[in-house]
Design a protein around this motif. Sequence first.
Motif, PDB file in Angstrom:
ATOM      1  N   LEU A 511       4.492  -9.836  -5.536  1.00 15.39           N
ATOM      2  CA  LEU A 511       3.900  -8.505  -5.475  1.00 15.39           C
ATOM      3  C   LEU A 511       4.072  -7.884  -4.089  1.00 15.39           C
ATOM      4  O   LEU A 511       3.887  -8.548  -3.073  1.00 15.39           O
ATOM      5  CB  LEU A 511       2.411  -8.565  -5.813  1.00 15.39           C
ATOM      6  CG  LEU A 511       2.031  -8.849  -7.271  1.00 15.39           C
ATOM      7  CD1 LEU A 511       0.519  -8.790  -7.425  1.00 15.39           C
ATOM      8  CD2 LEU A 511       2.695  -7.867  -8.220  1.00 15.39           C
ATOM      9  N   THR A 512       4.387  -6.591  -4.060  1.00 23.35           N
ATOM     10  CA  THR A 512       4.420  -5.854  -2.798  1.00 23.35           C
ATOM     11  C   THR A 512       3.010  -5.417  -2.443  1.00 23.35           C
ATOM     12  O   THR A 512       2.079  -5.533  -3.258  1.00 23.35           O
ATOM     13  CB  THR A 512       5.321  -4.626  -2.923  1.00 23.35           C
ATOM     14  OG1 THR A 512       4.739  -3.726  -3.886  1.00 23.35           O
ATOM     15  CG2 THR A 512       6.736  -5.005  -3.361  1.00 23.35           C
ATOM     16  N   ARG A 514       1.892  -2.415  -2.193  1.00 26.61           N
ATOM     17  CA  ARG A 514       1.506  -1.323  -3.088  1.00 26.61           C
ATOM     18  C   ARG A 514       1.081  -1.868  -4.454  1.00 26.61           C
ATOM     19  O   ARG A 514       0.059  -1.459  -5.008  1.00 26.61           O
ATOM     20  CB  ARG A 514       2.675  -0.356  -3.232  1.00 26.61           C
ATOM     21  CG  ARG A 514       2.396   0.839  -4.136  1.00 26.61           C
ATOM     22  CD  ARG A 514       3.625   1.712  -4.290  1.00 26.61           C
ATOM     23  NE  ARG A 514       3.389   2.797  -5.222  1.00 26.61           N
ATOM     24  CZ  ARG A 514       2.846   3.960  -4.907  1.00 26.61           C
ATOM     25  NH1 ARG A 514       2.493   4.180  -3.657  1.00 26.61           N
ATOM     26  NH2 ARG A 514       2.649   4.889  -5.809  1.00 26.61           N
ATOM     27  N   GLU A 515       1.863  -2.818  -4.994  1.00 22.75           N
ATOM     28  CA  GLU A 515       1.541  -3.394  -6.286  1.00 22.75           C
ATOM     29  C   GLU A 515       0.241  -4.186  -6.242  1.00 22.75           C
ATOM     30  O   GLU A 515      -0.570  -4.162  -7.178  1.00 22.75           O
ATOM     31  CB  GLU A 515       2.693  -4.290  -6.751  1.00 22.75           C
ATOM     32  CG  GLU A 515       3.957  -3.514  -7.085  1.00 22.75           C
ATOM     33  CD  GLU A 515       5.152  -4.433  -7.270  1.00 22.75           C
ATOM     34  OE1 GLU A 515       6.105  -4.020  -7.934  1.00 22.75           O
ATOM     35  OE2 GLU A 515       5.122  -5.568  -6.733  1.00 22.75           O
ATOM     36  N   ILE A 518      -2.595  -1.630  -6.272  1.00 21.14           N
ATOM     37  CA  ILE A 518      -2.777  -1.030  -7.595  1.00 21.14           C
ATOM     38  C   ILE A 518      -3.405  -2.037  -8.551  1.00 21.14           C
ATOM     39  O   ILE A 518      -4.289  -1.703  -9.361  1.00 21.14           O
ATOM     40  CB  ILE A 518      -1.429  -0.523  -8.134  1.00 21.14           C
ATOM     41  CG1 ILE A 518      -0.934   0.660  -7.284  1.00 21.14           C
ATOM     42  CG2 ILE A 518      -1.550  -0.092  -9.594  1.00 21.14           C
ATOM     43  CD1 ILE A 518       0.447   1.153  -7.660  1.00 21.14           C
ATOM     44  N   ASN A 519      -2.966  -3.289  -8.476  1.00 23.69           N
ATOM     45  CA  ASN A 519      -3.517  -4.348  -9.323  1.00 23.69           C
ATOM     46  C   ASN A 519      -5.026  -4.472  -9.120  1.00 23.69           C
ATOM     47  O   ASN A 519      -5.812  -4.540 -10.077  1.00 23.69           O
ATOM     48  CB  ASN A 519      -2.812  -5.663  -8.992  1.00 23.69           C
ATOM     49  CG  ASN A 519      -3.237  -6.800  -9.933  1.00 23.69           C
ATOM     50  OD1 ASN A 519      -3.756  -6.557 -11.010  1.00 23.69           O
ATOM     51  ND2 ASN A 519      -3.003  -8.031  -9.501  1.00 23.69           N
ATOM     52  N   HIS A 549      -0.048   4.271   1.212  1.00 18.25           N
ATOM     53  CA  HIS A 549       0.917   4.052   0.135  1.00 18.25           C
ATOM     54  C   HIS A 549       0.974   5.220  -0.845  1.00 18.25           C
ATOM     55  O   HIS A 549       1.686   5.143  -1.848  1.00 18.25           O
ATOM     56  CB  HIS A 549       0.568   2.760  -0.617  1.00 18.25           C
ATOM     57  CG  HIS A 549       0.765   1.520   0.183  1.00 18.25           C
ATOM     58  ND1 HIS A 549       2.003   1.038   0.540  1.00 18.25           N
ATOM     59  CD2 HIS A 549      -0.127   0.651   0.739  1.00 18.25           C
ATOM     60  CE1 HIS A 549       1.871  -0.068   1.245  1.00 18.25           C
ATOM     61  NE2 HIS A 549       0.584  -0.326   1.395  1.00 18.25           N
TER      62      HIS A 549
END
Length: 556
Positions: A511-512, A514-515, A518-519, A549
């Motif tokens: 995962l980045t 940003r991800e 969001i998660n 982000h």
Amino acid sequence: MTELSTKTMHKRDLGCSGLYRISRVLITPASLEIKLANVINTLPALLPMRRGAIVVLTAEGEPETTATFGVEPASSGARHVPAKAAIDRIVAKGAPLVVPDTCKSDLFQDELQSILSGTGQVTFIGVPMKVDQETLGTLWIDREKDDATRAQYEEEVRFLSMVANLAARAVRLDGHESRDGRPTMGEEGARKISSGDKELPESARQRPTKIDWIVGESPALKQVIESVKVVARTNSAVLLRGESGTGKEFFAKAIHELSPRRKKPFVKLNCAALSAGVLESELFGHEKGAFTGAISQRAGRFELADGGTLLLDEIGEISPAFQAKLLRVLQEGELERVGGTKTLKVDVRLICATNKDLEAAVADGEFRADLYYRINVVPLFLPPLRERNGDIPRLAKVFLDRFNSENNRDLEFTPAALEIVSGCKFPGNVRELENCVRRTATLARSGTIVPSDFSCQSGQCFSSMLGKTADRPLGTHSLNGLTMSKSLPVESPVGLGYPNGPGSLTVAPQLTDRELLINAMEKAGWVQAKAARLLGLTPRQVGYALRRHRIQVKKI
């Protein structure tokens, strides 16, 4: 005479009667040296003092002893300022200092022998000499340590503060008279000139170069201080950037004190704490009847700072509508009070501070680009505490000394305790370090602070919990500069809203940032506070990461 009547008489002498005697001394037709000498010689009749001195600052900000009682002159014949370290502390902070036992204070180690003079323990009390928030010098006394209570110390500090301020006004008046060609204190006078000479303008005098209220010797801090000294010479707007708790207000004060405007007001305002309407009134002022509750005319912060410096903290939090009003004042140098029609000219050096990503805010249309360029003339980035190698133990000692002074304690760190403090990352920076020292000192069980006194040693410190989460052995992941576990569930500390832990948030290695963010937001129902608990961050840090982000918060 009974003990009660003795205390009553002492309190009465420290009230109107004592101030009346001091006032009579200061209004006599004599030179300033004689007036100050008479003041210090009057105090032994009012206080149980052993020695004392009035110290006035020179034009360069250095202390020079002007009048003394019971102080032996230096054997070498050179100028000597007793208790100089304590005096420097009082001048730097502009606040009184009480040291119940000088033997236990680092401020007096260099001259302990001369202070004791064959007696036992000694108590020191010193206060600043102030006029209009400007410190002109100090007044201090010492005496053999007795069983005085905190209330008695506070009473004597109040009395000495009033005496010091009366003396400061005499010094200020003498300074004004010197500019008219009248007699001055001569070479020994602070801020004075020789008879017949004119006072040098501010630009021709050497300005102070020390910033005593910023503690540290790390390369990162020294680099910022050098930049501050250069920037302070001009009137350019400054934008202080950095994480919360890095001391932006202290650096703003340093810029003001090292600038040609240091004789003028230094005014500050936290923009995040006020609504747009209240903020406009606070900055621009208002006329009588401008709105409900405006019962009289009031000058705004811009007017109060005229000729000096204005600090706008949390500048990134002001609304777009108010940004336009502020921009006009900065461009034109003029304003109208709320409800008024008269245009007022102001000359203000602006310093702004923020921990917000203003560049992202400009890109998102939340912050005006023209205002950004107006306030971001000289950006200064303040280093977080984790990048200031070696400064943590120095700051910890300063905060402990301050706690001791305020609470009449004599606590000290053991070497092992300082090692514990030095090993912490303190994501809340200097503010969190001060909080840690005060909490630990308050709960300390003996006269020395040992490792077991720290809450992090018993798993109660939130920052230490963050650190333990980040140090898990199966790999780490970084979000907004803070390290987190990659492959283990991130457990929320008990009592923060998830008594059983989130249980389902697993950070995958692929995962980045940003991800990952969001998660967490999706699992928290797009509630930033809940996402912050899942990630082990603060709501402010999550908000900052969302803006960085450019993640739009969904409304559910």
